[in-house]
Enzyme design. Sequence first.
Site, short mmCIF file in Angstrom:
data_model
loop_
_atom_site.label_atom_id
_atom_site.label_comp_id
_atom_site.label_asym_id
_atom_site.label_seq_id
_atom_site.Cartn_x
_atom_site.Cartn_y
_atom_site.Cartn_z
N GLY A 32 0.84 -1.21 0.00
CA GLY A 32 0.00 0.00 0.00
C GLY A 32 0.87 1.25 0.00
O GLY A 32 0.71 2.16 -0.83
N HIS A 33 1.83 1.30 0.93
CA HIS A 33 2.75 2.45 0.99
C HIS A 33 3.55 2.58 -0.31
O HIS A 33 3.75 3.67 -0.83
CB HIS A 33 3.75 2.27 2.13
CG HIS A 33 3.14 2.16 3.50
ND1 HIS A 33 3.16 0.99 4.21
CD2 HIS A 33 2.51 3.06 4.29
CE1 HIS A 33 2.59 1.18 5.39
NE2 HIS A 33 2.17 2.43 5.47
N GLY A 144 -3.41 7.50 1.25
CA GLY A 144 -4.25 6.38 0.84
C GLY A 144 -5.71 6.61 1.18
O GLY A 144 -6.04 7.14 2.25
N GLN A 150 -8.91 10.27 7.36
CA GLN A 150 -7.62 10.97 7.44
C GLN A 150 -7.39 11.80 6.17
O GLN A 150 -6.95 12.96 6.23
CB GLN A 150 -6.49 9.96 7.62
CG GLN A 150 -5.10 10.55 7.46
CD GLN A 150 -4.04 9.55 7.86
OE1 GLN A 150 -3.80 9.35 9.02
NE2 GLN A 150 -3.40 8.93 6.88
N SER A 182 -2.46 -3.28 5.71
CA SER A 182 -2.25 -2.41 6.87
C SER A 182 -1.07 -2.93 7.66
O SER A 182 -0.89 -4.15 7.77
CB SER A 182 -3.50 -2.43 7.76
OG SER A 182 -3.20 -1.90 9.04
N SER A 183 -0.29 -2.01 8.20
CA SER A 183 0.83 -2.43 9.05
C SER A 183 0.32 -3.27 10.22
O SER A 183 1.00 -4.17 10.70
CB SER A 183 1.56 -1.20 9.59
OG SER A 183 1.95 -0.37 8.52
P1 AMP Z 1 0.39 4.59 7.81
O1 AMP Z 1 1.81 4.15 7.76
O2 AMP Z 1 -0.56 3.48 8.17
O3 AMP Z 1 0.20 5.86 8.59
O4 AMP Z 1 -0.01 4.95 6.31
C1 AMP Z 1 0.77 5.86 5.57
C2 AMP Z 1 0.03 6.18 4.29
O5 AMP Z 1 -0.16 4.97 3.54
C3 AMP Z 1 -1.37 6.76 4.54
O6 AMP Z 1 -1.63 7.77 3.57
C4 AMP Z 1 -2.25 5.56 4.34
O7 AMP Z 1 -3.57 5.90 3.96
C5 AMP Z 1 -1.53 4.84 3.23
N1 AMP Z 1 -1.92 3.44 3.20
C6 AMP Z 1 -1.87 2.55 4.23
N2 AMP Z 1 -2.38 1.36 3.85
C7 AMP Z 1 -2.77 1.51 2.55
C8 AMP Z 1 -3.38 0.64 1.59
N3 AMP Z 1 -3.70 -0.60 1.90
N4 AMP Z 1 -3.63 1.13 0.37
C9 AMP Z 1 -3.32 2.42 0.05
N5 AMP Z 1 -2.73 3.28 0.91
C10 AMP Z 1 -2.47 2.83 2.14
#
Ligand code: AMP
Length: 267
Positions: A32-33, A144, A150, A182-183
């Site tokens: 995703g990232h 994302g 968010q 997701s992490s």
């Molecule tokens: P995080 O590390 O969870 O804070 O996410 C960092 C960025 O990656 C944020 O803009 C999230 O929305 C995006 N993100 C996380 N998971 C996904 C995913 N499965 N698909 C697309 N973007 C994602």
Amino acid sequence: MKVLEDLAALRAWRATRGELGFVPTMGALHEGHLTLVRRARQAAGQAVLVSIFVNPTQFGPSEDLASYPRTLERDLELCRETGCDAVYAPGPEDMYRAGATSFVEVGAVAEPLCGQFRPGHFRGVATVVAKLFLRAQPQRAYFGEKDYQQLQVIRTLVRDLDFPVEVVGVPTVRETDGLAMSSRNLRLSPSERLKATRIYAALQAGPSPEAAREVLRAAGIEPQYLELVDPDTLLPKPWPLQGRGVLAVAAYVGNVRLIDNLAFEGA
Ligand code: AMP
């Protein structure tokens, strides 16, 4: 690829670059990232900066800050392979001055959905993103749609406070069985991981919230919320759906809180 550990290093690097695309993250990077990074790389002539910072101010006192996955070495390797120009990975002391008392509140869009259950969360998000924008001065920033509220919070922040940043929303990247990447998925046991696939199955049964709720009920998942909302204001949309709506859900599977959403077009 440069690894920048503090604001001074970031500023020195930034001064040598022109257009910048920025991908803020909390690390434990997955596809995703990396999709956000690839999207940023598509803009010709733009350097790409990823930040990795597990932001303490967006976690409540009883939330999972301590157990949030941290995989920095692997993250740096993935960023290198994906063609990032630099990674900004500061410690908390670099990001927050001791005794800092200023925060950013975005108002109504932060209140429903996750806002009801995570008081202060979006204030922490808006504050750290505002600081990151001021520090990195990107022309574009990539977020994302998986974290739909968010994304709307950031769009509101940028519009209301005149940040000269184009916010680019990127569709959710899913595992082959539909689970949104997701992490936090790293913390699911094998049986929880299987159960978690029902969250996306429930959204696909939408846009009727009742039909979606039934899929969760059959899987033994009690959602924290499951709501059909307006895509801009995030206020509830009446059923049957007219125009555009987003079905948004948060649910605990074991002790891991997962969120997801799906957009629909009604009559
Ligand atoms: P995080 O590390 O969870 O804070 O996410 C960092 C960025 O990656 C944020 O803009 C999230 O929305 C995006 N993100 C996380 N998971 C996904 C995913 N499965 N698909 C697309 N973007 C994602």
